[in-house]
Design an enzyme around this catalytic site. Structure first.
Site, short mmCIF file in Angstrom:
data_model
loop_
_atom_site.label_atom_id
_atom_site.label_comp_id
_atom_site.label_asym_id
_atom_site.label_seq_id
_atom_site.Cartn_x
_atom_site.Cartn_y
_atom_site.Cartn_z
CG ASP A 3 -5.93 -2.23 6.37
OD1 ASP A 3 -6.81 -1.86 7.17
OD2 ASP A 3 -6.18 -2.60 5.21
CB CYS A 50 -5.61 5.00 6.79
SG CYS A 50 -4.09 5.88 7.25
CG ASP A 51 -4.98 0.88 4.03
OD1 ASP A 51 -4.36 1.95 4.11
OD2 ASP A 51 -4.42 -0.20 3.87
CE LYS A 52 -9.46 -2.33 3.26
NZ LYS A 52 -8.05 -1.99 3.54
CB CYS A 56 2.26 3.69 5.11
SG CYS A 56 1.90 3.04 6.75
CD GLU A 105 -4.47 -4.85 3.11
OE1 GLU A 105 -5.02 -3.92 2.52
OE2 GLU A 105 -3.52 -4.69 3.89
CB SER A 165 -0.68 -4.66 2.01
OG SER A 165 -0.09 -3.40 2.20
#
Length: 616
Positions: free
Chosen positions: A81, A122-124, A195, A491, A517
């Site tokens: 992302d 991570c994100d998704k 992150c 985002e 985000s």
């Protein structure tokens, strides 16, 4: 007694062709009849949170085979992302969640696998795999890649901690020199891993632990630390035990829907509110609940947000603490321990180890455990060495942070705030709700009223912010960026970061039917539902209108009469087929994204596909 799913392809003369192909993958006669367990990996060289995962699937697979199973690995896609941010690439991030969920379903069902180990980070990727796990409802264990170490650099003779968001803010701040911006950029992301703040990736990995689908420590133990290797080894062993419990002992408690039940979802959301997690987690938990056929809605989240305090504050809500500090303070189970003592958790839940919540806390809560090995694990800390290698260091903190009065994690008595870190707002502007990360909102702007400046794309808003057209007191509204309208629900990290760069972080509000985000802070309100493309009120506002935000009272109001809103709606609908589309936006939208948009629901439903359109 349930039959192994894999027997469909490994037993009977009519499956001779399938067995011949299995043999070509390395299976032998002795393997037919063993459970086939898939290792769902997500290695890619595009994403720092996944760059170190290549060999970890093999590590898990070896343990599966040593424990009596047959391991078969495959990979999903993974979008970064942060790299996709601020340009057309962000249109693809949220839709990738559905592709990941579908690809796991396709591979598992096509090959009749019996169980899964999901290696996400991570994100998704984590939510996509979670959705697939609950959809398939076969034994599963999650083990993530782990958090990145926080960056560090020396500015003005002081060592400060950094993360990705600092690089974004300083890169756009006209007062920051090129040399300093370059120094921050080079220091912000020093290692592999997700992150380093309580952004979406780490928030979701913490929630997976709270749901009971991963092992203690999974949400907070650093990617670089040697202790993390044990989580992968244990996952390979434990999944074989879970698989045999279900298929050979008819024990349905081994299935993910019986571990991640409604009580577990409530606990996970309680954790999220208490730790000030990413607003994206709301979207993903709502989507996962639908896959699990659990009645868990925005209303449930609203109720929890009104009674759960904030017990943990982590970047981006503060620069004092990052995930490595959360781990030192006891990680997810440190926060859950305080929530349990406050009477805010459902205790009758179990995890993949078969332990109830009280049993897990007795063993893993650093404030009560007598287990020195557990205490040692939570002292695992950063090395401060740039690397892309997993398990590359074994540094430890000298002591644990068990100070619940002034440490990273607080007790109820010493909570950062009585209100939790997330809130659901309702009003004529967002009839089905919207989300704000209160953990990142300065107390001075918890109530905010101001004139609207409307933009029909993130790009236009960024140009206005950096061009000085947004001033103190403004309410920036970015619309037609929802799941349908974007499409893909971008985002808005760049607009919020650039507001800070321009000195407006505590002087403006930003509202959108898109999302934010996990790195976002400030008065940033997202997930406005219904979205503009679905006929939401956000499509009707005009420059100069006034919006009143009242977070303590969970309210967001467009200060117009019902008659004026109705008149604007009538005028909008007179546009016919173009009624709920942006008037002045040129955007290339691929066929793949149009297909996603045609089925997408608004954020209050998790931005999942509208089953009614598919006859479901």
């Amino acid at each position: 007694m349930p039959k192994y799913r894999s027997a469909t392809t490994t037993h009977g003369r009519n499956m001779a062709g399938a067995r011949a192909l299995w043999r070509a993958t390395g299976m032998t006669d002795s393997d037919f009849g063993k459970p086939i367990i898939t290792v769902v990996n997500s290695f890619t060289q595009f994403v720092p949170g996944h760059v170190h995962l290549r060999d970890l699937g093999k590590l898990v697979a070896e343990q599966i085979e040593a424990s009596g199973g047959v391991a078969k690995e495959f990979n999903t896609i993974a979008v970064d992302d942060g790299i996709a941010m601020g340009h057309g690439g962000m249109l693809y991030s949220l839709p990738s969640r559905e592709l990941i969920a579908d690809s796991v379903e396709y591979m598992v069902n096509a090959h009749c696998a019996d169980a899964m180990v999901c290696i996400s980070n991570c994100d998704k990727i984590t939510p996509g795999m979670l959705m697939a796990s609950l959809r398939l409802n076969i034994p599963v264990i999650f083990v993530s890649g782990g958090p990145m170490e926080a960056g560090k650099t020396k500015l003005s003779d002081q060592i400060i901690k950094l993360d990705l968001v600092d690089a974004m803010i300083q890169g756009a701040d006209p007062k920051v020199s090129d040399d300093q911006s370059n120094q921050v950029e080079r220091s912000a992301c020093p290692t592999c891993g997700s992150c380093s703040g309580m952004f979406t990736a780490n928030s979701m990995n913490c929630l997976i632990e709270a749901l009971g689908l991963s092992q203690p420590g999974n949400g907070s133990l650093l990617a670089t630390h040697a202790d993390r290797k044990q989580l992968f080894l244990n996952a390979g062993k434990r999944i074989v035990e879970l698989t045999k419990r279900y298929y050979e002992q008819d024990d349905e408690s081994a299935l993910p829907r019986n571990i991640a039940n409604k009580a577990a979802f409530e606990n996970a959301m309680t954790l999220d509110i208490a730790m000030g997690g990413s607003t994206n987690t709301v979207l993903h938990l709502l989507a996962a609940a639908q896959e699990a056929e659990i009645d868990f809605t925005m209303s449930d989240i609203d109720k929890l947000s009104r009674k759960v305090p904030q017990l943990c504050k982590v970047a981006p809500s503060t620069q004092k603490y990052h995930m490595e500090d959360v781990h030192r303070a006891g990680g997810v189970l440190g926060i859950l321990g305080e929530l349990d003592r406050a009477g805010l958790l459902n205790r009758n839940v179990k995890n993949v180890l078969g332990l109830t919540l009280p049993q897990t806390l007795e063993q893993y809560d650093i404030t009560v455990t007598q287990d020195e090995a557990v205490k040692k694990m939570f002292r695992a800390g950063p090395a401060g060495i740039r690397t892309t290698q997993a398990f590359s260091q074994d540094c430890r903190w000298d002591s644990l942070d068990d100070d619940r009065a002034a440490g990273c994690i607080r007790s109820l008595e010493y909570a950062y705030s009585k209100d939790g870190g997330l809130a659901v707002l309702y009003g004529n502007f967002a009839e089905n709700g919207c989300i704000v990360k209160t953990a990142g909102v300065d107390d001075s702007i918890l109530k905010f009223t101001g004139p609207v400046k409307v933009y029909e794309s993130q790009d236009d808003a960024v140009e206005a912010i950096l061009g000085g057209k947004v001033v103190e007191g403004d309410v920036v509204v970015i619309r037609y960026e929802g799941p349908k309208g974007g499409p893909g629900m971008q985002e808005m990290l760049y607009p919020t970061s650039f507001l800070k760069s321009m000195g407006l972080g505590k002087a403006c509000a930003l509202i959108t039917d898109g999302r934010f985000s996990g790195g976002t802070s400030g008065l940033s309100i997202g997930h406005v539902s219904p979205e503009a493309a679905s006929g939401g009120t956000i499509a009707l506002i005009e420059d100069g209108d006034t919006i009143a935000i009242d977070i303590p009272n969970r309210s967001i109001q467009l200060q117009l009469s019902e008659a004026e809103i109705a008149a604007r709606r009538e005028a909008q609908e007179a546009r016919g087929d173009k009624a709920w589309t942006p008037k002045n936006r040129q955007r290339q939208v691929s066929f793949a994204l149009r297909a996603y948009a045609s089925l997408a629901t608004s954020a209050d439903k998790g931005a999942v596909r509208d089953k009614s359109k598919l006859g479901g």
